[in-house]
Design an enzyme around this catalytic site. Structure first.
Site: not given
Length: 837
Positions: A18, A21, A112, A115, A527, A725, A729
């Protein structure tokens, strides 16, 4: 090739799934000594690092990345560097890849927590699956790894839970439970009609004995029992069949769940009563009782509970479905044959669409003709209308004002902002919080333990009283009341409602865990540029001396009209906003470090700072000198205007603080959150902004690696959030316990963050923090109710209090209490729909 002492290492990195990462890998590289820059690409898993070979080696860099949890190998690559850009990219403007190996499935028949455990176990056993996470509230499973979809569907179905895969995760919008609710409501109605005569006459006979005597006198005991048998059998065989078709196979697989408990409880009551009706001689004396009404009422009440639960879950996901439903079904598209209404599904990127006044934007696009105002609140949470002109972007689903516009489609279908918002939110909803994993471990053994308790209860009652019927009632009561539905719903339904409400307010929780962590952060670091401030300079004041303010601004803007310098743009924009007519400038000459000279309307103008005035031998009037000192105290940029050798005005320019920053930060401080400012700007500028906003710990002049180090230091004292942003950062956003990105910032920052504030306004931050706090409080309330309900009522159902003169719950009351427990949990979670209102 540049003449440089730096070398470049190209690392092969595995394990990145992702944006966060890749941001962590980048952070690990930037923290290494001698590293100047690092560019990480998730696919195909590569990091290109520019470094000083006298301070580190490619092997050391690979080790640093491996230590961060991402195995890496290195090779030296030819130096090929480009100047990095910091261009802001619109959120979700370009299609982004899904996490590799991520498959989403819709799961049927789950009711539940046990399940959930059964489905997760079945999916995890499929070859190639690395993890499987099932969400009871959304009825969906997210599988990570490399596995065949057919095998996943087959494994889930074999476990008793038919599954359908969504090949494209972002196509999976929140499930509409309308069909499920209607089907369950029909079952409930049929069961209620069949149960009513049995319940009213049998229970009415206990409350009003003459009724019992009338029935036995007119029908007879055995015929009345046969009528009860027929009606109850119909209840179990038709509307209640689902409990047996799911529960009995689960028992045979040694994976009992909620349906198994109901099937055992209602089935045992029905079987015993049937035996008492047709073969009473097989029962001991005094045990010839029937409990048909218990079996029928159990099934009816649990069906009612599921109907109400399905309806409530539908309300929980309504916020996000409402967003997705904003786009119109058709749009006016330019074609060679003229303007035609086309279904939105047939619109392609590049098509020119017409937007009528008051209409909704069909797909994402760019304005090609017309100017107007659009209401984007449904996407960004920003209430003020946004001005649009040719070249500006439009978001599908937003509402047009009173003027007609034309726009070119840029993204359609699953690539639109709304679709991607839905994908992000649903991904967060599928994430299990740490508290949920603990619950799953408990409930995985809960149902087997309940079965043991039920058997022991029956044995103790039989040994103590010799009454089979009393033993049966006690065991059935335990089975019915112990259903872990409420425990399974306690966490996911709160996440579902909270993330949906956040999306309505323009806040996207990209990671479900951030919902748990944000409300607990003790320090929020910010920031400055683009986060607390607007990110671009603006004229803050004009101090005239011997000239009118408007005339000073008009002349200065005329001189700067052709300049691309940010300060010049600030002057021109201010003059245009005030409706001042600019005059052409001649002989305009920019002198680096000494401002600008130009001739406007025959007047010789000089624009520059104090040094420029001194170089020209011009004296600054005392009033303007005092204004200059005040501007420097506020860390504003100041420069003078001289006309024909006389200094006549002082202009001050600054990056203005966002209008909602101060109230947002004040609200956070009121909630006990410590605030810090980590800025790349000069310390005095950071201190000035911090003073205006009440931030106690400003730091300036920080590089990305410095921000990362500050975040790690703050984390030693408690949970830390970081709001930013820009590209610089990203390491800090990834390192923080919760990273919050401004949605109007760079794509790199958005990818590294856990939470995205779509509108860029900090009011979204306070809303996100409030929703997180309330969601976790809501989850704790749900868990307290769910666990307390079972801990308290299972012993009561077993009859522990009877020897002391206390009550014992009947199976019917147990079924009602079980249904109400699930409904109470869902109803409590629905209160989050009003969070941050």
């Amino acid at each position: 090739m540049r003449d440089t002492p730096y070398s470049t290492a190209r690392l092969s990195v595995s394990g990145m799934t992702c944006g966060k990462c890749s941001a962590r890998v980048e952070a690990a590289l930037l923290a290494a000594p001698g590293v100047q820059s690092a560019t990480v690409t998730r696919q195909p898993g590569e990091a290109v690092t520019v470094y000083d070979p006298s301070q580190t080696t490619p092997k050391d860099l690979a080790a640093a990345v491996s230590d961060a949890g991402y195995p890496a190998t290195s090779e030296v690559a030819p130096f090929q560097a480009e100047e990095p850009g910091d261009e802001a990219a619109p959120l979700f403007d370009e299609p982004r890849e899904e996490a590799p190996g991520s498959i989403t499935l819709s799961i049927e028949n789950m009711h539940c927590a046990s399940c959930v455990g059964t489905v997760e176990k079945a999916l995890s056993a499929v070859p190639g699956v690395t993890s499987a996470s099932v969400n009871l509230a959304t009825r969906r499973a997210t599988v990570q790894g490399v596995a065949q979809v057919e095998l996943l569907e087959k494994a889930s179905k074999a476990a008793g839970y038919p599954a359908t895969a969504h090949l494209h995760h972002h196509d999976a919008t929140p499930a509409d439970t309308g069909d499920e609710t209607r089907a369950m409501a029909r079952r409930t109605l049929i069961a209620a009609l069949l149960t009513a005569p049995v319940f009213l006459i049998e229970m009415g006979g206990h409350l009003y004995p003459p009724l019992h005597h009338w029935v036995t006198a007119n029908l007879g005991v055995t015929p009345w029992r046969i009528v009860q048998f027929l009606l109850t059998t119909a209840v179990i065989a038709f509307p209640g069949r689902l409990f047996f078709t799911s529960g009995i196979p689960a028992l045979l697989r040694r994976a009992p769940e909620m349906n198994a408990l109901v099937a055992l409880g209602a089935g045992a009551a029905w079987a015993y009563s049937t035996l008492a009706t047709f073969a009473p001689g097989l029962l001991p004396d005094g045990a010839n009782h029937v409990y048909f009404e218990a079996a029928a009422v159990i099934v009816t009440l649990i069906l009612l509970g599921r109907t109400l639960e399905a309806r409530a879950r539908g309300q929980a996901g309504a916020a996000l479905r409402g967003l997705m439903a904003l786009t119109p079904e058709t749009a006016a598209v330019e074609t060679p044959q003229g303007l035609q209404n086309k279904p939105v599904s047939e619109i392609a990127p590049g098509d020119i669409l017409h937007l009528a006044p008051g209409g909704r934007v069909a797909v994402d696009g760019i304005v090609t003709e017309g100017e107007g105002w659009l209401d984007e609140a449904m996407v960004t949470g920003e209430s003020a209308p946004v001005a649009k002109a040719p070249g500006d972007t439009l978001t599908g689903g937003t509402l047009n004002g009173t003027t007609a516009l034309s726009y070119r489609a840029t993204a359609v279908g699953a690539d639109t902002v709304l679709s991607r918002i839905a994908a992000q939110v649903e991904r967060a909803q599928a994430t299990k919080l740490p508290v949920q994993r603990t619950i799953d471990k408990v409930t995985s053994i809960f149902v087997p333990v309940v079965l043991v308790i039920a058997v022991l209860t029956a044995g103790v009652w039989l040994a103590a009283t010799g009454d089979i019927s009393r033993a049966l009632v006690a065991a059935v009561s335990v089975l019915i009341i112990a259903c872990p539905c409420a425990m399974g719903l306690a966490t996911p339904v709160s996440i579902l409602v909270a993330t949906g409400r956040a999306a309505q307010l323009g806040v996207i929780f990209r990671q479900g865990a951030a919902l748990e962590q944000l409300g607990a952060v003790e320090t929020l670091a910010f920031d400055k540029t683009g986060t607390l401030t607007e990110g671009h300079p603006a004229l803050t004041s004009v101090v005239p001396e011997g000239i009118t303010r408007a005339e000073a601004l008009r002349l200065a803007a005329s001189a700067e009209a052709r300049s691309e310098h940010p300060l010049a743009k600030a002057l021109v924009q201010a003059a245009e906003a005030e409706g001042l007519a600019l005059s052409p400038a001649t002989k305009a000459t920019a002198k680096p470090g000494h401002g600008l000279t130009a001739t406007v309307e025959g007047k010789a103008l000089i624009l520059g700072g104090k040094r420029s005035m001194d170089a020209e031998g011009l004296s600054v009037p005392p009033a303007l000198a005092l204004a200059l000192d005040e501007a420097e105290t506020r860390a504003e940029t100041a420069f003078f205007l001289a006309v024909d050798g006389t200094v006549v005005a002082l202009f001050t320019v600054a990056d203005p603080v966002k209008p909602d920053a101060a109230p947002a930060l004040k609200a956070l401080k009121t909630r006990g959150v410590s605030l810090a400012l980590l800025s790349g700007d000069a310390l005095r500028v950071a201190q000035a902004v911090a003073g205006d906003l009440g931030i106690d710990a400003p730091e300036g002049g920080l590089l990305p690696a410095d921000k990362l180090a500050r975040i790690e230091a703050l984390k030693a004292a408690g949970p830390v959030g970081f709001v930013g942003d820009g590209i610089n950062d990203a390491p800090a956003l990834a390192a923080a316990d919760v990273g919050l990105a401004i949605g109007t910032g760079t794509e790199v920052a958005v990818e590294a963050a856990d939470v995205v504030l779509l509108s860029g306004r900090l009011a979204g931050l306070t809303a996100a923090h409030e929703i997180s706090r309330r969601a976790m409080a809501n989850i704790r309330q749900n868990l307290a109710w769910a666990f307390g309900y079972n801990v308290l009522l299972i012993p009561v159902a077993a009859g522990v209090l009877v020897p002391f003169g206390g009550p014992q719950l009947s199976p019917m009351l147990g079924a009602g209490a079980m249904a109400l427990s699930s409904l109470a949990v869902v109803a409590n979670a629905l209160r989050l729909r009003r969070a941050a209102a």
